[in-house]
Design a protein around this motif. Structure first.
Motif: not given
Length: 163
Positions: A76-78, A98-100, A103-104, A107-111
């Motif tokens: 779902x995250x992808x 910006x993308x993190x 998608x709300x 803090x999930x920049x690495x993800x």
């Protein structure tokens, strides 16, 4: 499962392998091969022929958006990240941050970077438009040389159409 079809596309920066079904494109990925192995076949679905045509138009500078139907397979995250990638305009860039934020999950920049690296729909879902927060080119499964080429190609086409 639908029957899979495969065809190669010779781009200016290497051979791309296109895989799809009657319903849509599953992947468009650069290969490191020097020769085309998969030629268009008479029974190849229209969607694959359309994809080849749209890729050709993109590389000729005649197409800025893709309309070919595609099928994304991921978490779902992808899916959220890949959807956000399609909002980054032609010849524009966005940072992983910006993308993190989009998608709300700011803090999930690495993800986001990890999801970006799992995108199998190169160019169609424009992961090459994502750069580091510092403006530097970082990570691209198709090689940084290709990422740089794609960004320069889009910039040149956009600048030509503005004149």
């Amino acid at each position: 499962m639908s029957k899979l079809y495969q065809v190669d596309y010779q781009s200016p920066i290497g051979i791309m392998e296109v895989v799809g079904t009657e319903e849509g494109i599953l992947s468009v990925l650069f290969t490191e091969r020097d020769e085309i192995l998969y030629q268009p076949q008479p029974d190849m679905p229209k969607v694959l022929n359309d994809c080849l045509q749209e890729l050709d138009e993109y590389f000729k500078g005649e197409r800025m958006d893709f309309t070919v139907p595609y099928i994304s397979e991921g978490t779902e995250f992808q899916g959220k990240v890949w959807s956000a990638l399609t909002t980054v305009g032609y010849a524009e860039t966005a940072s992983y941050r910006d993308i993190a934020v989009k998608v709300g999950s700011e803090k999930a920049v690495r993800a986001v970077g990890n999801a970006n690296s799992k995108n199998k729909l190169t160019i169609i879902v424009p992961c090459h438009r994502v750069i580091g927060t510092n403006g530097k080119l970082t990570g691209y499964a198709g090689t940084l040389t290709r990422k740089e080429w794609l960004l320069k190609h889009e910039q040149a086409i956009k600048n030509k159409s503005v004149m």
